[in-house]
Motif scaffolding. Structure first.
Motif, PDB file in Angstrom:
ATOM      1  N   LYS A 155       0.851  -1.193   0.000  1.00 31.58           N
ATOM      2  CA  LYS A 155       0.000   0.000   0.000  1.00 31.58           C
ATOM      3  C   LYS A 155       0.887   1.243   0.000  1.00 31.58           C
ATOM      4  CE  LYS A 155      -3.900  -2.282   1.013  1.00 31.58           C
ATOM      5  NZ  LYS A 155      -4.515  -2.933  -0.077  1.00 31.58           N
ATOM      6  N   ARG A 156       0.539   2.226  -0.867  1.00 24.93           N
ATOM      7  CA  ARG A 156       1.367   3.419  -0.957  1.00 24.93           C
ATOM      8  C   ARG A 156       0.674   4.531  -1.743  1.00 24.93           C
ATOM      9  NH1 ARG A 156       5.179  -0.120  -4.643  1.00 24.93           N
ATOM     10  NH2 ARG A 156       4.122   0.111  -6.620  1.00 24.93           N
ATOM     11  N   ALA A 157       1.172   5.750  -1.549  1.00 25.48           N
ATOM     12  CA  ALA A 157       0.730   6.905  -2.333  1.00 25.48           C
ATOM     13  C   ALA A 157       1.616   7.029  -3.553  1.00 25.48           C
ATOM     14  CB  ALA A 157       0.819   8.167  -1.482  1.00 25.48           C
ATOM     15  N   ASP A 158       1.056   7.511  -4.652  1.00 18.81           N
ATOM     16  CA  ASP A 158       1.833   7.647  -5.887  1.00 18.81           C
ATOM     17  C   ASP A 158       1.176   8.689  -6.768  1.00 18.81           C
ATOM     18  OD1 ASP A 158       3.900   7.100  -7.630  1.00 18.81           O
ATOM     19  OD2 ASP A 158       3.578   4.942  -7.566  1.00 18.81           O
ATOM     20  N   GLY A 159       1.860   9.086  -7.799  1.00 17.00           N
ATOM     21  CA  GLY A 159       1.325  10.074  -8.713  1.00 17.00           C
ATOM     22  C   GLY A 159       2.210  10.257  -9.921  1.00 17.00           C
ATOM     23  N   GLY A 160       1.836  11.223 -10.731  1.00 19.91           N
ATOM     24  CA  GLY A 160       2.597  11.501 -11.933  1.00 19.91           C
ATOM     25  C   GLY A 160       2.174  12.815 -12.556  1.00 19.91           C
ATOM     26  N   VAL A 161       2.891  13.196 -13.584  1.00 23.34           N
ATOM     27  CA  VAL A 161       2.600  14.400 -14.340  1.00 23.34           C
ATOM     28  C   VAL A 161       2.709  14.055 -15.821  1.00 23.34           C
ATOM     29  CG1 VAL A 161       5.000  15.207 -14.232  1.00 23.34           C
ATOM     30  CG2 VAL A 161       3.159  16.847 -14.637  1.00 23.34           C
ATOM     31  N   SER A 162       1.843  14.663 -16.631  1.00 24.74           N
ATOM     32  CA  SER A 162       1.910  14.407 -18.071  1.00 24.74           C
ATOM     33  C   SER A 162       1.562  15.673 -18.849  1.00 24.74           C
ATOM     34  CB  SER A 162       0.963  13.278 -18.476  1.00 24.74           C
ATOM     35  OG  SER A 162      -0.368  13.647 -18.248  1.00 24.74           O
ATOM     36  N   VAL A 163       2.112  15.736 -20.044  1.00 16.76           N
ATOM     37  CA  VAL A 163       1.790  16.786 -21.007  1.00 16.76           C
ATOM     38  C   VAL A 163       1.266  16.056 -22.228  1.00 16.76           C
ATOM     39  CG1 VAL A 163       2.717  18.637 -22.449  1.00 16.76           C
ATOM     40  CG2 VAL A 163       3.609  18.295 -20.135  1.00 16.76           C
ATOM     41  N   SER A 164       0.111  16.490 -22.744  1.00 20.60           N
ATOM     42  CA  SER A 164      -0.464  15.793 -23.894  1.00 20.60           C
ATOM     43  C   SER A 164      -1.111  16.789 -24.837  1.00 20.60           C
ATOM     44  CB  SER A 164      -1.476  14.754 -23.429  1.00 20.60           C
ATOM     45  OG  SER A 164      -2.523  15.356 -22.736  1.00 20.60           O
ATOM     46  N   TYR A 165      -1.373  16.297 -26.050  1.00 16.11           N
ATOM     47  CA  TYR A 165      -2.075  17.096 -27.041  1.00 16.11           C
ATOM     48  C   TYR A 165      -3.340  16.382 -27.441  1.00 16.11           C
ATOM     49  CZ  TYR A 165      -3.167  20.033 -30.993  1.00 16.11           C
ATOM     50  OH  TYR A 165      -3.816  20.901 -31.840  1.00 16.11           O
ATOM     51  N   GLN A 166      -4.480  17.068 -27.362  1.00 16.90           N
ATOM     52  CA  GLN A 166      -5.771  16.499 -27.743  1.00 16.90           C
ATOM     53  C   GLN A 166      -6.092  16.933 -29.165  1.00 16.90           C
ATOM     54  OE1 GLN A 166      -8.966  16.522 -24.888  1.00 16.90           O
ATOM     55  NE2 GLN A 166     -10.426  17.079 -26.473  1.00 16.90           N
ATOM     56  N   PHE A 167      -6.448  15.969 -30.007  1.00 16.86           N
ATOM     57  CA  PHE A 167      -6.764  16.243 -31.418  1.00 16.86           C
ATOM     58  C   PHE A 167      -8.230  16.546 -31.592  1.00 16.86           C
ATOM     59  CE2 PHE A 167      -3.085  13.525 -31.241  1.00 16.86           C
ATOM     60  CZ  PHE A 167      -2.198  14.209 -32.041  1.00 16.86           C
TER      61      PHE A 167
END
Length: 167
Positions: A155-167
């Motif tokens: 059990k743990r906390a986690d995360g992330g970051v992303s950059v994306s382009y929507q068409f």
């Protein structure tokens, strides 16, 4: 594995809705810890909300589904919920063997490189959308949540970051 099955079932359900072509969007992005993130989304509620499903590929991989709601009238800020792959952490298992042989050292080196595992769980997301929610353009998204490792069940906390382009 249960979460991935749920995410896949949700993706199939999302794809079976009868919607017009303008309501379904595709995006591609990347970030940390997932380097490639293809995504399909469905616009709802006059464009102020969206449901999405994506496949995250990076140090490990996993599926996630989510919901976002615009916070402002220009729809540039959105908060959401996400279930599935939240992030990746290194598995804490020690490399076996007490020998200091060259083979053991090389083997442990490979294990160290490829021993990352996805955290599957429930989290929150914040997105900044340069053109607005459900509009073509760039987006930055931050995810943070709590779950368990896909292999270790830790059990743990986690995360992330992303950059994306929507068409």
């Amino acid at each position: 594995m249960k979460v991935n099955s749920f995410c896949l079932a949700s993706l199939l359900t999302l794809c079976t809705f009868s919607v017009s072509a303008n309501d379904v969007s595709f995006s591609i992005g990347g970030g940390y810890p997932y380097f490639v993130i293809p995504e399909v989304s469905l616009s709802t509620n006059a464009g102020t909300q969206r449901w999405y499903a994506n496949y995250n590929i990076g140090f490990d991989d996993g599926f996630s589904v989510g919901f976002e709601h615009a916070l402002t009238t220009d729809k540039k800020h959105a908060l959401g919920l996400v279930i599935g792959a939240l992030g990746v952490q290194e598995d804490d298992d020690e490399c076996g063997g007490t020998e200091d042989s060259l083979g053991n050292i090389i083997g442990c080196g490979f294990i160290e490189i490829f021993d990352d595992e996805t955290t599957n769980g429930l989290g929150l997301s914040y997105s900044y959308l340069f053109s607005g929610l459900n509009e073509s353009g760039w987006r930055v998204r931050f995810d943070l949540g709590y779950g368990e490792g896909s292999i270790s069940n830790e059990k743990r906390a986690d995360g992330g970051v992303s950059v994306s382009y929507q068409f």
